[in-house]
Design a protein around this motif. Structure first.
Motif, PDB file in Angstrom:
ATOM      1  N   SER A   3       0.837  -1.198   0.000  1.00 53.09           N
ATOM      2  CA  SER A   3       0.000   0.000   0.000  1.00 53.09           C
ATOM      3  C   SER A   3       0.867   1.241   0.000  1.00 53.09           C
ATOM      4  CB  SER A   3      -0.883   0.041   1.246  1.00 53.09           C
ATOM      5  OG  SER A   3      -2.041  -0.684   1.026  1.00 53.09           O
ATOM      6  N   ILE A  72      -1.697   3.898   9.485  1.00 52.82           N
ATOM      7  CA  ILE A  72      -0.671   2.892   9.150  1.00 52.82           C
ATOM      8  C   ILE A  72      -1.049   1.561   9.797  1.00 52.82           C
ATOM      9  CG2 ILE A  72       1.768   2.253   9.389  1.00 52.82           C
ATOM     10  CD1 ILE A  72       1.421   4.605   7.487  1.00 52.82           C
ATOM     11  N   LEU A  75      -3.593  -0.265   7.813  1.00 51.18           N
ATOM     12  CA  LEU A  75      -3.058  -0.945   6.620  1.00 51.18           C
ATOM     13  C   LEU A  75      -2.258  -2.189   7.014  1.00 51.18           C
ATOM     14  CD1 LEU A  75      -1.922   2.222   4.633  1.00 51.18           C
ATOM     15  CD2 LEU A  75      -3.812   0.698   4.020  1.00 51.18           C
ATOM     16  N   VAL A  82       3.851  -1.236   3.665  1.00 53.34           N
ATOM     17  CA  VAL A  82       3.397   0.136   3.448  1.00 53.34           C
ATOM     18  C   VAL A  82       4.562   1.046   3.071  1.00 53.34           C
ATOM     19  CG1 VAL A  82       2.216   2.117   4.465  1.00 53.34           C
ATOM     20  CG2 VAL A  82       1.522  -0.199   5.107  1.00 53.34           C
TER      21      VAL A  82
END
Ligand code: MN
Ligand code: MN
Length: 265
Positions: A3, A72, A75, A82
């Motif tokens: 991501s 964060i 995710l 990330v």
């Protein structure tokens, strides 16, 4: 899945604002027709489903640092690696905090002209000059390795000793140095590590830095399980020719490639 999250935040900058505009400018350069979507290893980043652009974080309400940490964390609970795009270096502390919650203590490779180890800077403990002091105090890192450093003050040398930071100063750099980490590894890339000749679009020009090639080589050659990375301190307001935006887009591509490599290992 990788991501990518844009972080339009520069409120903790000590000298100039601007890095909040970085996510947009890096995306524009990345999608520009002047280059293509292939990494140097031959991965086509225009392929659907190998990475996901999660857009930009909206800093509308609440404490920006906890907002970022929570995003964060969100995710990471989906088992994504990330990569954050843009912002000043203050963002690395909340980001690493979220990573450490998932992975425990991390290896961190920090590429920068500055050690960012100030206990406090101009009265701000969360300044972009302080993130690695917070990270080490809270024992979020098992190893912190810094490269490209060329601005150490007496205080920062003392902080480095206190926290056991492994510093490869720019003056001692040679291209045979290699990095090998055991376990989850996070890469924090402050674009001012690269010489101002290649990267004028930063708030703090610090001559005598890396070539673009040297930093790309470090990204490509670092060994370890890379779980996350950031690309910080690009300041579009200082980038008259757009050359730093293209460099940031190039670094973005190679960071993505390196994360994909870890994902497939
Ligand atoms: Mn920095
Ligand atoms: Mn820096």
């Amino acid at each position: 899945m990788i991501s990518v999250l844009g972080v339009p935040f520069d409120a903790a900058s000590s000298f100039l604002r601007g890095p909040a505009q970085a996510p947009n400018e890096i995306r524009k350069a990345f999608h520009s027709n002047s280059s293509n979507y292939f990494t140097e290893r031959g991965i086509d980043l225009s392929e659907i489903g190998i990475w996901l652009d999660a857009g930009d974080l909206a800093f509308d309400a609440g404490n920006p640092l906890s907002l970022l940490e929570n995003s964060i964390q969100n995710l990471l609970t989906q088992d994504h690696r990330v990569l954050t795009l843009g912002g000043d270096h203050s963002i690395t502390y909340p980001v690493v905090k979220a990573f450490a919650k998932k992975y425990g203590r991390l290896n961190i490779l920090h590429i920068d002209a500055h050690a960012d180890l100030y206990d406090s800077f101009e009265g701000d403990k969360y300044s972009h000059a302080c993130p690695f002091a917070r990270i080490m105090e809270e024992e979020l890192a098992v190893r912190l390795v810094q490269v490209g450093i060329r601005t150490l003050s007496k205080h920062q040398r003392e902080q480095a000793t206190r926290f056991g930071v492994e510093i490869f100063e720019m003056k001692d750099w040679n291209n045979t140095i290699q990095f090998h980490f055991q376990g989850p590894t996070y890469l924090s890339l402050d674009i001012d590590a690269i010489d101002s000749a290649f990267a004028p679009g930063v708030s703090h020009h610090e001559p005598g830095g890396f070539t673009s090639r040297e930093v790309i080589n470090i990204i490509q050659s670092v060994k370890g399980n890379l779980v996350g990375a950031d690309l910080v301190e690009f300041n579009p307001t200082r980038d008259a020719s757009g050359i730093t935006a293209m460099l940031a887009a190039k670094l973005f591509k190679e960071l993505l490639d390196r994360l994909l490599l870890s994902e497939n290992e």
